[in-house]
Design an enzyme around this catalytic site. Sequence first.
Site, mmCIF file in Angstrom:
data_model
loop_
_atom_site.group_PDB
_atom_site.id
_atom_site.type_symbol
_atom_site.label_atom_id
_atom_site.label_comp_id
_atom_site.label_asym_id
_atom_site.label_seq_id
_atom_site.Cartn_x
_atom_site.Cartn_y
_atom_site.Cartn_z
ATOM 1 N N ASP A 424 0.853 -1.183 0.000
ATOM 2 C CA ASP A 424 0.000 0.000 0.000
ATOM 3 C C ASP A 424 0.898 1.246 0.000
ATOM 4 O O ASP A 424 2.109 1.146 0.169
ATOM 5 C CB ASP A 424 -0.867 -0.041 1.265
ATOM 6 N N GLU A 427 2.727 4.784 -4.121
ATOM 7 C CA GLU A 427 2.710 5.665 -5.321
ATOM 8 C C GLU A 427 4.031 6.395 -5.555
ATOM 9 O O GLU A 427 4.270 6.742 -6.725
ATOM 10 C CB GLU A 427 1.575 6.698 -5.164
ATOM 11 N N ASP A 561 -9.078 4.006 -2.052
ATOM 12 C CA ASP A 561 -9.899 4.525 -0.958
ATOM 13 C C ASP A 561 -11.143 5.235 -1.467
ATOM 14 O O ASP A 561 -11.227 6.458 -1.479
ATOM 15 C CB ASP A 561 -9.056 5.464 -0.097
HETATM 16 C C1 LIG Z 1 -9.338 8.189 -3.055
HETATM 17 C C2 LIG Z 1 -10.597 8.005 -3.785
HETATM 18 O O1 LIG Z 1 -11.590 8.638 -3.507
HETATM 19 N N1 LIG Z 1 -10.556 7.089 -4.716
HETATM 20 C C3 LIG Z 1 -11.621 6.752 -5.555
HETATM 21 C C4 LIG Z 1 -12.739 6.045 -4.830
HETATM 22 O O2 LIG Z 1 -13.679 5.719 -5.743
HETATM 23 C C5 LIG Z 1 -14.183 6.783 -6.479
HETATM 24 C C6 LIG Z 1 -15.184 6.229 -7.385
HETATM 25 O O3 LIG Z 1 -14.746 5.005 -7.820
HETATM 26 C C7 LIG Z 1 -13.142 7.528 -7.217
HETATM 27 O O4 LIG Z 1 -13.670 8.627 -7.896
HETATM 28 C C8 LIG Z 1 -12.159 7.966 -6.246
HETATM 29 O O5 LIG Z 1 -11.176 8.662 -6.900
#
Ligand SMILES: CC(=O)N[C@H]1CO[C@H](CO)[C@@H](O)[C@@H]1O
Length: 855
Positions: A424, A427, A561
Amino acid sequence: MASLFFPLLLFAAAVLGHIPRPAAHCPGYRATNIHQNPSYATADLVLIDNCSLYSKDIQSLRLLVEYETETRLHVLIEDAGKEVYQVQEHVLARPKTQNATANEAALKFSFTEDPFTFTITRASNGEVLFDTSDSPLNFESQYVRVRTRLPLNPNLYGLGEHSDDFRLPTSNYTRTLWNAEFPFIPSRTNLYGSHPVYFDHRGDSGTHGVFLLNSNGMDIIIDKTELGQQYLEYNIIGGVLDFYFVAGPEPAEVSKQYAEIVGLPAMIPYWTLGFHQCKYGWPTIDHVAEVVANYSAAGIPLETVWGDIDYMRDKLDFTTDPSRYPLAKVRTLVDQLHQSNQHYIQILDPGIRRHDDYGPYTRGAEKGAFLRATDGSYYRGIQWPGEVVWPDWFAPGTQDWWTSEILSFYSPSTGIDVDGLWVDMNEASNMCPDMTCLTSTTSTTTNPRQQQPPPQPHRRQPPSQGGGQGPKLGLPNRDLLSPGYHIASRHGGTLSAFTLSTNLTNADGSHQYDTHNLYGSMMARATHRALITRSPTKRPFVLTRSTFAGTGSHAAHWFGDNASTWAHYRAAIRQLLAAAAVHALPMVGSDVCGFNGDAEERMCARWAVMAAWQPFYRNHADASAPDQEFYRWPLVAEAARKAVGVRYRLLDYLYTAMWRASREGRAVVSPLWFFYPGDAATWGVQTQWFLGEALLVSPVVDDDSQTVRFYLPRDVWYDFWTGEKVVSVGGMVTREGVEWADIPVHIRGGSIVPMRVRSANTTAELRKENFVITVAPGADGTARGELYLDDGESLDVGDNKSVLTLTWNGRAVEASGMFGYATDLVIERVVVLGDGGPRTQEGPWRLHKAFILRF
Ligand SMILES: CC(=O)N[C@H]1CO[C@H](CO)[C@@H](O)[C@@H]1O
Ligand SMILES: *[C@@H]1O[C@H](CO)[C@@H](O)[C@H](O)[C@H]1NC(C)=O
Ligand SMILES: *[C@@H]1O[C@H](CO)[C@@H](O)[C@H](O)[C@H]1NC(C)=O
Ligand SMILES: *[C@@H]1O[C@H](CO)[C@@H](O)[C@H](O)[C@H]1NC(C)=O
Ligand SMILES: *[C@@H]1O[C@H](CO)[C@@H](O)[C@H](O)[C@H]1NC(C)=O
Ligand SMILES: *[C@@H]1O[C@H](CO)[C@@H](O)[C@H](O)[C@H]1NC(C)=O
Ligand SMILES: *[C@@H]1O[C@H](CO)[C@@H](O)[C@H](O)[C@H]1NC(C)=O
Ligand SMILES: *[C@@H]1O[C@H](CO)[C@@H](O)[C@H](O)[C@H]1NC(C)=O
């Protein structure tokens, strides 16, 4: 797991968008010294005049065009001096050319000499697929631009990772590739992975793929000119133009052809298709044991329980908290899990706490495993344990160090006998926006030698001698912190914000500026290799948040997330389609019921059901979110029991699809247009998907609703639940009163679906169940399917596998193929669906040799 909670004011600083300057006046390059032979062409490209939009023009380039296979064309434009960075072969091995010839190739390359522009055409119909003639190339030290003209409003898919529409917008749309995490990212931002590949679907005239093998930060702009001309334009801050064009023409062929370039997906262990439960914030190991017990009491099969950073002492990798997660107790729970055929996985983060008493740090320092700043000191940042140093995955000692830490901490005899690992924050995510959070002297390090390791004088590799072969590790004298062209990363404004400083030099002389997007994938690969060293005969399982093109060959991925909302429930479907069908990442899924925020009962029930029809099936939530295990609500528990039950019965169908993916890149999940390419109504569908090639899944997607409208293409279908035959002329179907535990699923006519006779509480128990075969004849009265069997875990099964081809010709079922997997299991029953209702024959038929069964 693991969101970062920054003050909201950071969002204000987050957008540093960029309006590209018009480039029409740049004259580009002239092609000279052109050589062509049947299977490749080369030319020199000489700068016509300096233009220097954002940095220095490269004066001479070299063009190489290779007809690698009949369906794959490689176009490489690199600097003549070969200094410009190219992704290292050991990070992404290039496919070998098969020396196809231009005459037999499905794609043709043609070009203009002055200025140099090029065009890719489909040989069979003359259709132009890629055409740079509207604007000459820009190839500068820190800015590379190439634009292709496209038909109006094309059907483009890919260019992840994002959560935007599966079919990409065609106006005013920028896809930025720069790996980053941020909680609650609004749509249209860059996410954790970079996949510079798109599929361009042109209906009946074919589908092709365009992969740009480049790891630099980039904006890919899809828009129309003022005159209404459609284009797609790459704006890249470095690297070379290393294009692979693949011809399809069938959509499913494009998936395979792309996977052949970046690496076929890893074969997964059978048990990883079971249901997984995780939660950041499980306070103690006793609590985890209660979760396991409560799943069992609720009668919901739990295959794998996961440990988020809670298990660690002070959030340090390779430690357990002595009071909350004492090692002895963790070992006891893992033993119990294994005795009941369940599994355990733990998380690791890349940031290594800098402290003399912390073995993983001191041993890594001895192996030269950490990134250094210019003065030779370790480059520092902030991750969960506080101030950390960062593994340099390019350093020669890093793999050994990482492997040996994994071997010792996860030793089955003295440590935690995990069944897989989860990486995790890779990045890499740095909780310090810049260097300001770091103390200049740190009380945790007492040994001045380790505080200031000696500078290493020769960081760059000397250029190799003969043949003018430069090192391809990056041009010198660039501004590695603030290039003139600002990509539209919505992540803190600068390239280095909340990650590793982009001016860092890796051990091989390359720079984070060029390799940033590879960091997570390299960590996942190092972990994959460590697990193979740990258990040389078993398939490793690694889950990674950050990815790059090709990561599917060594890791699974989840979408990070997200939030516990209906909007993210829907987004999980389009993310699934992009990852599995386009990015060659088949083992994927979302955090079921959402990561951030409060999961609502009905939404969680729907999500539990929907995700059972997706490859990677894990419920997970943030520490700040309320507990959301499926057993916590009666409605969700009921939905989960039903969903897991049917998923498990279909597990071999899914496993067979995963095996096909690992053998030839065939997509495990497909959008509707993969099988109905000529039907324009399918091109934008992003709330339905095919699991394997036979099952069309059409969940309820509206908030809190029991009604779904879904598309059924023109074909013969069978309701999965009732067996009822449905002949569609192509149109929307409305289903009302869909209970919270229910989900519409159809079998595509022409398919044969193997299932286990009944479900079980673990995959090990499931593997003792016999089979039932369902035949769903197509419009022509025939059907076909496949069943793959092996021991479920060996890295190399050799000939100990069975691959049954199942066919139905209207009168008989025939099973043929290879029967190397020794088993006493049988096919108990064969059911043929049809107009007059199902016809059934009772077996048993053994699974050790071919048979024909007449109806
Ligand atoms: C960090 C975050 O919010 N990640 C993704 C979670 O899911 C939504 C929809 O799939 C994304 O738009 C977010 O970027
Ligand atoms: C571009 O500028 C450089 C440096 O001024 C010069 O050496 C080079 O010849 C110029 N190139 C062209 C094509 O004019
Ligand atoms: C392709 O051609 C090259 C150069 O002639 C040769 O080295 C290579 O072995 C050939 N590869 C195949 C697969 O034929
Ligand atoms: C283009 O998109 C940006 C950002 O999403 C928006 O602010 C702008 O108004 C859009 N421009 C047009 C012409 O639609
Ligand atoms: C498990 O179930 C028991 C009995 O319902 C409950 O008291 C306990 O809080 C549950 N624990 C967890 C971790 O779910
Ligand atoms: C990177 O940039 C930072 C900020 O300007 C500077 O302090 C540091 O010395 C640079 N590091 C390297 C390795 O050049
Ligand atoms: C799973 O275990 C429960 C008891 O926990 C039992 O009632 C149920 O029948 C089992 N299910 C299967 C499919 O074996
Ligand atoms: C296949 O099975 C046989 C018999 O169990 C065993 O001896 C052999 O080692 C197996 N081969 C592989 C590659 O696992």
